[in-house]
Design a protein around this motif. Sequence first.
Motif, short mmCIF file in Angstrom:
data_model
loop_
_atom_site.label_atom_id
_atom_site.label_comp_id
_atom_site.label_asym_id
_atom_site.label_seq_id
_atom_site.Cartn_x
_atom_site.Cartn_y
_atom_site.Cartn_z
N GLY A 59 0.81 -1.20 0.00
CA GLY A 59 0.00 0.00 0.00
C GLY A 59 0.84 1.26 0.00
O GLY A 59 2.07 1.21 0.14
N PHE A 60 0.19 2.39 -0.14
CA PHE A 60 0.85 3.70 -0.12
C PHE A 60 0.40 4.46 1.11
O PHE A 60 -0.80 4.69 1.31
CB PHE A 60 0.49 4.49 -1.39
CG PHE A 60 1.26 5.78 -1.55
CD1 PHE A 60 2.42 5.82 -2.30
CD2 PHE A 60 0.82 6.95 -0.94
CE1 PHE A 60 3.14 7.00 -2.44
CE2 PHE A 60 1.53 8.14 -1.07
CZ PHE A 60 2.69 8.16 -1.83
N TYR A 61 1.37 4.84 1.94
CA TYR A 61 1.11 5.58 3.17
C TYR A 61 1.78 6.95 3.04
O TYR A 61 3.00 7.05 3.13
CB TYR A 61 1.69 4.83 4.37
CG TYR A 61 1.09 3.46 4.60
CD1 TYR A 61 0.20 3.23 5.65
CD2 TYR A 61 1.41 2.38 3.76
CE1 TYR A 61 -0.34 1.97 5.86
CE2 TYR A 61 0.86 1.13 3.94
CZ TYR A 61 -0.01 0.92 5.00
OH TYR A 61 -0.56 -0.32 5.19
N PRO A 62 1.02 8.01 2.79
CA PRO A 62 1.62 9.33 2.57
C PRO A 62 2.58 9.72 3.69
O PRO A 62 2.22 9.66 4.87
CB PRO A 62 0.41 10.27 2.54
CG PRO A 62 -0.73 9.39 2.10
CD PRO A 62 -0.45 8.05 2.72
N SER A 63 3.80 10.07 3.30
CA SER A 63 4.84 10.48 4.26
C SER A 63 5.06 9.44 5.35
O SER A 63 5.44 9.77 6.48
CB SER A 63 4.50 11.84 4.89
OG SER A 63 4.38 12.82 3.89
N LYS A 66 1.04 5.86 9.40
CA LYS A 66 0.68 4.47 9.69
C LYS A 66 -0.79 4.28 10.06
O LYS A 66 -1.26 3.15 10.13
CB LYS A 66 1.56 3.95 10.82
CG LYS A 66 3.05 3.96 10.48
CD LYS A 66 3.89 3.45 11.63
CE LYS A 66 5.38 3.46 11.28
NZ LYS A 66 6.22 2.98 12.40
N ASN A 67 -1.51 5.37 10.30
CA ASN A 67 -2.91 5.25 10.72
C ASN A 67 -3.85 5.24 9.53
O ASN A 67 -4.79 6.01 9.44
CB ASN A 67 -3.27 6.37 11.69
CG ASN A 67 -3.04 7.76 11.10
OD1 ASN A 67 -2.27 7.90 10.16
ND2 ASN A 67 -3.71 8.74 11.66
N ILE A 68 -3.56 4.36 8.58
CA ILE A 68 -4.37 4.23 7.37
C ILE A 68 -4.77 2.76 7.23
O ILE A 68 -3.97 1.86 7.49
CB ILE A 68 -3.57 4.68 6.12
CG1 ILE A 68 -3.16 6.15 6.26
CG2 ILE A 68 -4.39 4.48 4.85
CD1 ILE A 68 -2.23 6.62 5.16
N ASP A 69 -6.01 2.53 6.83
CA ASP A 69 -6.47 1.15 6.64
C ASP A 69 -5.61 0.46 5.57
O ASP A 69 -5.32 1.03 4.51
CB ASP A 69 -7.93 1.15 6.21
CG ASP A 69 -8.47 -0.27 6.04
OD1 ASP A 69 -8.83 -0.89 7.05
OD2 ASP A 69 -8.50 -0.75 4.88
N THR A 254 5.79 2.79 1.34
CA THR A 254 5.23 1.44 1.28
C THR A 254 5.60 0.54 2.46
O THR A 254 4.91 -0.43 2.72
CB THR A 254 5.67 0.73 -0.02
OG1 THR A 254 7.11 0.71 -0.08
CG2 THR A 254 5.14 1.46 -1.25
N ASN A 255 6.68 0.86 3.18
CA ASN A 255 7.15 -0.04 4.24
C ASN A 255 6.13 -0.36 5.33
O ASN A 255 6.13 -1.49 5.86
CB ASN A 255 8.42 0.52 4.89
CG ASN A 255 9.67 0.21 4.07
OD1 ASN A 255 9.58 -0.44 3.03
ND2 ASN A 255 10.80 0.69 4.53
N PRO A 256 5.24 0.57 5.72
CA PRO A 256 4.25 0.22 6.75
C PRO A 256 3.36 -0.97 6.36
O PRO A 256 2.73 -1.59 7.22
CB PRO A 256 3.42 1.50 6.91
CG PRO A 256 4.36 2.60 6.53
CD PRO A 256 5.18 2.02 5.40
N SER A 257 3.32 -1.29 5.07
CA SER A 257 2.50 -2.42 4.60
C SER A 257 2.91 -3.74 5.25
O SER A 257 2.05 -4.59 5.52
CB SER A 257 2.63 -2.58 3.08
OG SER A 257 2.24 -1.41 2.41
N TRP A 258 4.20 -3.92 5.51
CA TRP A 258 4.66 -5.20 6.05
C TRP A 258 4.12 -5.42 7.45
O TRP A 258 3.65 -6.51 7.77
CB TRP A 258 6.19 -5.26 6.04
CG TRP A 258 6.75 -5.20 4.66
CD1 TRP A 258 7.49 -4.19 4.11
CD2 TRP A 258 6.59 -6.18 3.63
NE1 TRP A 258 7.79 -4.49 2.80
CE2 TRP A 258 7.26 -5.70 2.49
CE3 TRP A 258 5.95 -7.41 3.56
CZ2 TRP A 258 7.30 -6.41 1.29
CZ3 TRP A 258 5.98 -8.12 2.37
CH2 TRP A 258 6.65 -7.62 1.25
#
Length: 311
Positions: A59-63, A66-69, A254-258
């Motif tokens: 996924g894409f997490y702006p900046s 981490k508080n994104i579904d 993208t790293n928060p995806s893991w």
Amino acid sequence: MFELILPFFFLFIFLLAITIIWRINARKYISSGTVASAYDAWTQDKLLERLWGEHIHLGFYPSGKKNIDFREAKVQFVHELVKWSGLDKLPKGSRILDVGCGIGGSSRILSKYYGFNVTGITISPGQVKRARELTPSGLNCNFQVMDALDLKFEDGSFDAVWSVEAGAHMNDKSKFADEMLRTLRPGGYLALADWNCRDLKAYPPSFFEKLVLKQLLEQWVHPYFISINEFGNILKINKNSAGKVISDNWNVYTNPSWRDSIIEGTRRPFSILSLGPLAIIKSIREIPTILLMNWAFSKGLMEFGVYKCRG
């Protein structure tokens, strides 16, 4: 004393069993057939779809937020890559080739939100079947079983070629680029995202890093990784490329995806439990690889490369 040790003993046995299962059932790349078989199995047991949704990519997490579904971040990734690559400049009805389309998540967004006529290809018959099941009849999407290294399309057939996290499974990166750019019309857009390693020639891996890379290759049917610059150069020298290739490293986005891919199991436990006891074992079996991926990407051993160029 024995009562205190007992829980740790059972934990040790449990972890040992998972490790043995992990090693015995390693999914090494042998040929394109092993890639197809792995994705057929992942699609058939539905575990990956239940946890990751329709989009089997990061996924894409702006900046780095981490508080994104988790699933919303995947949808956001598609929109961000469309905007970054310039695909949003194409008119409705443009012909798009989605290389390594999975179960069609990106293809459906490209068709629904941008009005594109999308052809998705994957080497997995199981994925094609599932992609067709998930796609409403009103969308201009069609899906075919096809090898990305041998595309059955005429030269210049598409206005844009899209590929997300497929190149790491290709045993010939140059042929992969050749086929995509060959089918792209002059002036068309290439939008690509992939898992890359850092430049291992300039920065040789340590002994531990070599072990990590070996596991990342063997667990998820990857023949080998190359760096962002290496693949960018392959695109630049291709005869069908206009020569100007722009690439970037989207690790921070993208790293928060893991982390989320593991936490997702606790957010939607019924997604796993409803598939039966075997699904629980299968989900736990993937955790070591996901943790290694998280470590490798966070340390810069692995990089999330994005590329754009014109035909």
